[in-house]
Design a protein around this motif. Structure first.
Motif, PDB file in Angstrom:
ATOM      1  N   GLU A  18       0.815  -1.237   0.000  1.00  0.00           N
ATOM      2  CA  GLU A  18       0.000   0.000   0.000  1.00  0.00           C
ATOM      3  C   GLU A  18       0.839   1.273   0.000  1.00  0.00           C
ATOM      4  N   ARG A  19       2.141   1.145  -0.186  1.00  0.00           N
ATOM      5  CA  ARG A  19       2.999   2.321  -0.326  1.00  0.00           C
ATOM      6  C   ARG A  19       3.185   2.604  -1.809  1.00  0.00           C
ATOM      7  N   VAL A  20       3.000   3.867  -2.190  1.00  0.00           N
ATOM      8  CA  VAL A  20       3.207   4.290  -3.575  1.00  0.00           C
ATOM      9  C   VAL A  20       4.452   5.169  -3.600  1.00  0.00           C
ATOM     10  N   VAL A  21       5.450   4.742  -4.374  1.00  0.00           N
ATOM     11  CA  VAL A  21       6.722   5.462  -4.416  1.00  0.00           C
ATOM     12  C   VAL A  21       6.985   5.955  -5.830  1.00  0.00           C
ATOM     13  N   LEU A  22       7.102   7.257  -5.968  1.00  0.00           N
ATOM     14  CA  LEU A  22       7.449   7.891  -7.235  1.00  0.00           C
ATOM     15  C   LEU A  22       8.965   7.976  -7.314  1.00  0.00           C
ATOM     16  N   GLN A  23       9.546   7.578  -8.455  1.00  0.00           N
ATOM     17  CA  GLN A  23      10.982   7.667  -8.677  1.00  0.00           C
ATOM     18  C   GLN A  23      11.229   8.658  -9.807  1.00  0.00           C
TER      19      GLN A  23
END
Length: 199
Positions: A129-134
């Motif tokens: 449930e973690r959304v990580v933008l790179q």
């Protein structure tokens, strides 16, 4: 006359407030030639808890300072209130855009800049449930701050700080002979971020 020694240090690009970093760099001018063996441990012992000297390299005389040398940085943003699908859609929109105008203020003067050239690559991953933008953002010229990237990606959100739960700088890049490379390769124990989607 009282002599007061002053260390000659040159730090790289400043981190935004509350941002973390996987590795930071500093040029240190030494008063005399010092053997590298054991120097990292000696320097680490003089730092506050939680900080460690991971790698050392000799800087050739006359080469650019850290501030001048870095051409791009990799970032990871943990996003709140944004789904992975919404982040992927925003990435597609940004990468497809020919221009991305952003109004910014500098030295009391407001101007509109096209920030699209500063966005080199974008990607998104989700886990538990973690959304990580790179993102890989250019630092040359005026560059693009992480909060400014979020503002152009999610223009309907008033304050970008509302959706960025954490911000981490994972890498800094320089150019040598037309090729990108790490500023100073970190030991293998430091995990590198996943490859980004090319812009």
């Amino acid at each position: 006359m009282l002599f007061r020694s002053r260390p000659r240090l040159s730090f790289g690009l400043a981190l935004p407030l509350a941002a973390g970093s996987r590795a930071e760099y500093v040029d240190i001018e030494l008063a005399a030639e010092v053997p590298f063996e054991g120097l990292a441990a000696r320097l680490s012992n003089s730092l506050p808890p939680g900080f460690e000297v991971m790698a050392l390299a000799e800087k050739a005389p006359g080469t650019a300072s850290l501030q001048e040398d870095v051409v791009a940085c990799d970032w990871e943003f943990e996003l709140g209130e944004v789904s992975a699908e919404d982040a992927a859609a925003a990435i597609s929109t940004v990468l497809a855009a020919e221009r991305l105008p952003l109004e910014r203020e500098r030295k009391g003067e407001r101007r509109t800049d096209d920030v699209r050239p500063a966005i080199e690559s974008l990607g998104v991953r989700s886990h538990d449930e973690r959304v990580v933008l790179q993102a890989r953002l250019a630092t040359v010229g005026r560059g693009l701050r992480p909060t400014e990237l979020v503002a152009v990606m999610f223009p309907t959100i008033g304050d970008s700080a509302e959706i960025v739960r954490s911000l981490l700088r994972t890498e800094q890049w320089i150019e040598r002979d037309g090729a990108r490379r790490e500023l100073l390769p970190a030991p293998a124990a430091v995990v590198a971020p996943a490859e980004l989607v090319g812009a």
